[in-house]
Design a protein around this motif. Structure first.
Motif, short mmCIF file in Angstrom:
data_model
loop_
_atom_site.label_atom_id
_atom_site.label_comp_id
_atom_site.label_asym_id
_atom_site.label_seq_id
_atom_site.Cartn_x
_atom_site.Cartn_y
_atom_site.Cartn_z
N ASN A 5 0.83 -1.21 0.00
CA ASN A 5 0.00 0.00 0.00
C ASN A 5 0.86 1.26 0.00
O ASN A 5 1.76 1.40 0.83
CB ASN A 5 -0.91 0.00 1.23
N MET A 6 0.57 2.16 -0.93
CA MET A 6 1.31 3.42 -1.06
C MET A 6 0.37 4.60 -0.93
O MET A 6 -0.67 4.65 -1.58
CB MET A 6 2.01 3.49 -2.42
N VAL A 37 -2.27 2.12 -4.85
CA VAL A 37 -1.94 3.53 -4.68
C VAL A 37 -3.16 4.36 -4.27
O VAL A 37 -4.20 4.33 -4.93
CB VAL A 37 -1.35 4.12 -5.98
N THR A 38 -3.00 5.11 -3.18
CA THR A 38 -3.98 6.10 -2.76
C THR A 38 -3.40 7.48 -3.07
O THR A 38 -2.31 7.81 -2.59
CB THR A 38 -4.28 6.01 -1.26
N ARG A 55 -1.94 9.52 8.66
CA ARG A 55 -2.25 8.48 7.67
C ARG A 55 -2.71 7.18 8.34
O ARG A 55 -2.41 6.91 9.50
CB ARG A 55 -1.01 8.21 6.80
N ASP A 56 -3.39 6.37 7.55
CA ASP A 56 -3.83 5.05 8.00
C ASP A 56 -2.62 4.15 8.21
O ASP A 56 -1.62 4.24 7.49
CB ASP A 56 -4.76 4.46 6.93
N SER A 57 -2.71 3.23 9.14
CA SER A 57 -1.58 2.35 9.48
C SER A 57 -1.31 1.29 8.42
O SER A 57 -0.29 0.60 8.49
CB SER A 57 -1.84 1.67 10.82
N ARG A 58 -2.19 1.16 7.43
CA ARG A 58 -2.00 0.10 6.44
C ARG A 58 -0.90 0.40 5.42
O ARG A 58 -0.43 -0.49 4.72
CB ARG A 58 -3.30 -0.16 5.69
N TYR A 59 -0.44 1.66 5.34
CA TYR A 59 0.51 2.02 4.29
C TYR A 59 1.91 1.49 4.58
O TYR A 59 2.40 1.52 5.71
CB TYR A 59 0.55 3.53 4.11
#
Length: 300
Positions: A5-6, A37-38, A55-59
């Motif tokens: 995840n970016m 990509v976000t 930011r979300d922790s998933r990146y």
């Protein structure tokens, strides 16, 4: 293989708006390298700091595209966040000093390819009164040119805009009396310019900060330029400064990991080409290998 995840943060106005015509191709390069990509286009100054910080922790990686100011905001947000992850950089500004120092290609497609095929590099950052900077904190002569020159002028003229604005204001030269304290000693003098750097170039001028620069050695390169006696000396001084021909009677040049500037008047500072506030007291420290940036595999 699961996708990574970016978070891709970009400044749509940077560097003649170069990102607009390259955006889809850059995202395609990231997607083909198995990144989900976000995309987030910044809306105003300081925007990238909050987006990265919250930011979300998933990146797995935060990538940015813009000038050095955009990179500065992303690094600032990463520094303030709970979890630090690698940063990718696709330069799109007018000078891109730090990208040059990192060996990141200036062509946007090439820099995107270098990012996905590159390696992690832990580099130093600076902390100035608790705000971070990536490669330079400076005061004095011309340091406000980059943030006072209008963006549309930069977009049309590029790097030449800085030179034109700087030349226009030569008559406004003034000095600042400062006490400068490092772990190595104390200096007190009148200065027309000072910079604390972790870069191989400033304002597009390579080697102006010195030779054999390392971005991960835990120390800054410091240049302090004294007030000359007359305009002829000023002309000679500027030539010596740009060519890094050190004249010990006119400038101080040294390395340090911690430096404090004190003055009786408030002095305007710049951090990575953006306004850094007016201060009577500035405490700058080097945070060794504090952030990780993706660089080309062949970077030494």
């Amino acid at each position: 293989m699961s996708k990574k995840n970016m978070l891709f943060v970009y400044n749509p106005k940077a560097g003649k708006e170069r990102i607009r015509s390259n955006l889809l191709d850059i995202i395609d390069i990231f997607s083909k390298a198995d990144y989900e990509v976000t995309v987030y286009p910044t809306q105003e100054s300081g925007d990238a700091i909050e987006v990265v910080r919250n930011r979300d922790s998933r990146y797995d990686i935060v990538t940015c595209s813009g000038g050095d100011g955009t990179l500065d905001e992303v690094v600032n947000g990463m520094w303030k966040s709970e979890k630090r992850i690698p940063i990718g950089y696709v330069p799109a500004g007018s000078t891109n000093d730090f990208a040059m120092s990192l060996g990141i290609p200036s062509a946007m497609h090439a820099s995107a390819e270098a990012l996905v095929n590159g390696k992690e590099y832990a580099c130093d950052i600076g902390v100035m009164n608790e705000d971070t900077f990536v490669y330079i904190a400076a005061f004095g002569l011309f340091t406000d040119v980059s943030y006072l020159t209008k963006q549309d002028i930069k977009n049309v003229l590029g790097h030449m805009a800085y030179i034109i604005e700087g030349a226009r204001r030569l008559s406004e030269i003034r000095s600042y009396h400062m006490k400068v304290t490092t772990d190595e000693g104390v200096i007190e003098d009148d200065f027309v310019f000072g910079m604390v750097t972790n870069s191989m170039s400033v304002g597009g001028f390579k080697d102006i900060t010195g030779k054999h620069i390392k971005l991960d050695d835990g120390v800054f390169e410091v240049t302090l330029v004294k007030l000359p006696d007359n305009m002829l000396d000023m002309s000679n001084l500027m030539a010596a400064f740009i060519n890094r021909d050190i004249n010990t009677e006119l400038m101080y040049c040294f390395k340090t990991k911690h430096i404090i500037f004190e003055s009786k008047e408030s002095i305007a500072w710049t951090r990575d080409g953006e306004f850094g506030g007016e201060h009577k007291y500035v405490d700058i420290r080097n945070e060794n290998k504090a952030v990780t940036i993706m660089v080309p595999k062949d970077k030494k």
